[in-house]
Motif scaffolding. Structure first.
Motif, PDB file in Angstrom:
ATOM      1  N   GLY A  12      22.599 -23.006 -21.719  1.00 54.23           N
ATOM      2  CA  GLY A  12      23.606 -23.152 -22.782  1.00 54.23           C
ATOM      3  C   GLY A  12      23.079 -22.932 -24.175  1.00 54.23           C
ATOM      4  N   ASN A  13      23.326 -23.919 -25.050  1.00 56.56           N
ATOM      5  CA  ASN A  13      23.033 -23.779 -26.479  1.00 56.56           C
ATOM      6  C   ASN A  13      21.565 -23.578 -26.817  1.00 56.56           C
ATOM      7  OD1 ASN A  13      25.640 -23.974 -27.318  1.00 56.56           O
ATOM      8  ND2 ASN A  13      25.579 -26.209 -27.489  1.00 56.56           N
ATOM      9  N   GLY A  14      20.718 -24.201 -26.021  1.00 56.27           N
ATOM     10  CA  GLY A  14      19.287 -24.039 -26.278  1.00 56.27           C
ATOM     11  C   GLY A  14      18.799 -24.801 -27.498  1.00 56.27           C
ATOM     12  N   ASN A  16      17.508 -27.818 -27.522  1.00 51.82           N
ATOM     13  CA  ASN A  16      16.204 -28.410 -27.175  1.00 51.82           C
ATOM     14  C   ASN A  16      15.116 -27.341 -27.142  1.00 51.82           C
ATOM     15  OD1 ASN A  16      16.127 -31.435 -26.370  1.00 51.82           O
ATOM     16  ND2 ASN A  16      18.100 -30.694 -25.608  1.00 51.82           N
ATOM     17  N   LEU A  17      15.479 -26.177 -26.630  1.00 58.56           N
ATOM     18  CA  LEU A  17      14.523 -25.065 -26.612  1.00 58.56           C
ATOM     19  C   LEU A  17      14.085 -24.742 -28.047  1.00 58.56           C
ATOM     20  CD1 LEU A  17      13.118 -22.564 -25.396  1.00 58.56           C
ATOM     21  CD2 LEU A  17      15.313 -21.387 -25.453  1.00 58.56           C
ATOM     22  N   SER A  83      15.501 -26.981 -19.744  1.00 59.98           N
ATOM     23  CA  SER A  83      16.027 -27.419 -21.026  1.00 59.98           C
ATOM     24  C   SER A  83      17.525 -27.114 -21.048  1.00 59.98           C
ATOM     25  CB  SER A  83      15.275 -26.648 -22.125  1.00 59.98           C
ATOM     26  OG  SER A  83      15.550 -27.180 -23.367  1.00 59.98           O
ATOM     27  N   GLY A  84      18.274 -27.963 -20.336  1.00 59.79           N
ATOM     28  CA  GLY A  84      19.701 -27.690 -20.203  1.00 59.79           C
ATOM     29  C   GLY A  84      19.959 -26.592 -19.192  1.00 59.79           C
ATOM     30  N   ILE A 104      15.097 -32.573 -18.798  1.00 57.47           N
ATOM     31  CA  ILE A 104      15.624 -33.590 -19.694  1.00 57.47           C
ATOM     32  C   ILE A 104      17.074 -33.855 -19.326  1.00 57.47           C
ATOM     33  CG2 ILE A 104      16.238 -31.954 -21.562  1.00 57.47           C
ATOM     34  CD1 ILE A 104      15.078 -34.539 -23.311  1.00 57.47           C
ATOM     35  N   PRO A 106      20.661 -36.334 -20.128  1.00 54.34           N
ATOM     36  CA  PRO A 106      21.239 -37.147 -21.194  1.00 54.34           C
ATOM     37  C   PRO A 106      21.752 -38.516 -20.733  1.00 54.34           C
ATOM     38  CG  PRO A 106      22.817 -35.495 -20.504  1.00 54.34           C
ATOM     39  CD  PRO A 106      21.590 -35.285 -19.663  1.00 54.34           C
ATOM     40  N   HIS A 167      21.266 -36.202 -28.414  1.00 56.14           N
ATOM     41  CA  HIS A 167      20.492 -34.989 -28.706  1.00 56.14           C
ATOM     42  C   HIS A 167      19.320 -35.288 -29.631  1.00 56.14           C
ATOM     43  CE1 HIS A 167      23.629 -32.303 -26.976  1.00 56.14           C
ATOM     44  NE2 HIS A 167      22.564 -31.596 -26.725  1.00 56.14           N
ATOM     45  N   GLU A 170      16.689 -36.721 -27.685  1.00 53.60           N
ATOM     46  CA  GLU A 170      16.013 -35.685 -26.887  1.00 53.60           C
ATOM     47  C   GLU A 170      14.995 -34.910 -27.734  1.00 53.60           C
ATOM     48  OE1 GLU A 170      19.484 -34.792 -23.607  1.00 53.60           O
ATOM     49  OE2 GLU A 170      19.282 -33.391 -25.251  1.00 53.60           O
TER      50      GLU A 170
HETATM   51  C1  GRF Z   1      20.907 -31.662 -23.083  1.00 55.58           C
HETATM   52  O1  GRF Z   1      21.725 -32.741 -23.459  1.00 55.58           O
HETATM   53  C2  GRF Z   1      20.110 -31.997 -21.860  1.00 55.58           C
HETATM   54  O2  GRF Z   1      19.868 -33.361 -21.713  1.00 55.58           O
HETATM   55  C3  GRF Z   1      20.984 -31.545 -20.722  1.00 55.58           C
HETATM   56  O3  GRF Z   1      21.614 -30.395 -21.214  1.00 55.58           O
HETATM   57  C4  GRF Z   1      21.741 -30.471 -22.632  1.00 55.58           C
HETATM   58  C5  GRF Z   1      21.210 -29.174 -23.175  1.00 55.58           C
HETATM   59  O4  GRF Z   1      21.472 -29.038 -24.542  1.00 55.58           O
HETATM   60  N1  GRF Z   1      20.223 -31.332 -19.524  1.00 55.58           N
HETATM   61  P1  GRF Z   1      20.822 -27.824 -25.343  1.00 55.58           P
HETATM   62  O5  GRF Z   1      21.179 -26.555 -24.603  1.00 55.58           O
HETATM   63  O6  GRF Z   1      19.357 -28.060 -25.405  1.00 55.58           O
HETATM   64  O7  GRF Z   1      21.477 -27.884 -26.691  1.00 55.58           O
END
Ligand code: GRF
Length: 216
Positions: A12-14, A16-17, A83-84, A104, A106, A167, A170
């Motif tokens: 998805g959004n990435g 955390n990446l 990471s998501g 990870i 949530p 987030h 995280e």
């Molecule tokens: C995070 O909340 C993570 O815990 C879950 O997916 C989400 C990913 O968010 N596994 P992002 O793509 O890093 O914005």
């Protein structure tokens, strides 16, 4: 100490990446991000990879597991960061890389594995919410917990606020675990976690202060 290699899987959004890549210089002598993999051609995380010049493989949904298998064999990473990443990884692949895959999630596992964690926190009037980094094993969201970040849920907190604070939590705990891995501080042996050679019997919990500026 030799440099370890890592790959990142996302759907998805990435965000955390992006947070991890923003901090990659802090561990650059010890950990090298070599490539990324996504199952979603529309994922915003692809832009993040471009911004940081990280190669990304975009898999077609019907060949996802074969593509992932090939991707991992080609890269032979020391660490695989989920990471998501929203696909379940087949047991065969998980077992090939046991102790090398971290995820990870949530929620404060073992509470609320799977989806809709925020709704469950609200429904159950939970006093605490947070995020968990854990090793991946064959059972969904059930591998040994490495580190959690927890914050108190204030009365009337909305889902949007919970998402935002989770987030932020995280973004604090995920880089800590990646650094522990890079520095050889954590190890996974026979299903158990060792931190600096000491067996971890209870999850380590980082208390996050939601009144702190970092949450504004
Ligand atoms: C995070 O909340 C993570 O815990 C879950 O997916 C989400 C990913 O968010 N596994 P992002 O793509 O890093 O914005």
């Amino acid at each position: 100490m030799s440099t370890k290699s890592c790959v990142v899987l996302f759907s998805g959004n990435g965000s955390n990446l992006e947070n991890l890549l923003n901090k990659r210089d802090e561990t650059k002598d010890k950990l090298n991000y070599i490539s990324a993999f996504t199952d979603n051609a529309e994922a915003k995380g692809i832009e993040v990879c471009k911004k940081f010049n990280l190669d990304v493989i975009v898999s077609k949904r019907d060949t996802i597991h074969e593509d992932l298998n090939k991707f991992l064999l080609n890269n032979n990473p020391d660490l695989i960061i989920l990471s998501g990443y929203m696909k379940i990884i087949p047991e065969l692949i998980v077992n090939m890389y046991l102790g090398k895959i971290i995820n990870i999630h949530p929620s404060l596992l073992p509470k609320y594995p799977g989806l809709n964690t925020y709704e469950k926190v609200i429904e159950n009037n939970d006093r605490y919410q947070g995020a968990t980094v854990h090793f991946v094993t064959k059972d969904l969201d059930e591998g040994p917990i490495i580190l959690q970040g927890s914050f108190p849920v204030r009365e009337g907190m909305t889902k949007a606020e919970l998402v935002k604070f989770t987030h932020k939590t995280e973004y604090i705990i995920f880089p800590i675990v990646v650094e522990w891995f890079a520095e050889n501080i954590i190890q996974f042996k026979k299903g158990k976690i060792y931190l600096k050679d000491k067996l971890i019997t209870e999850p380590i919990v980082y208390q996050v202060n939601v009144t702190n500026d970092q949450f504004i």
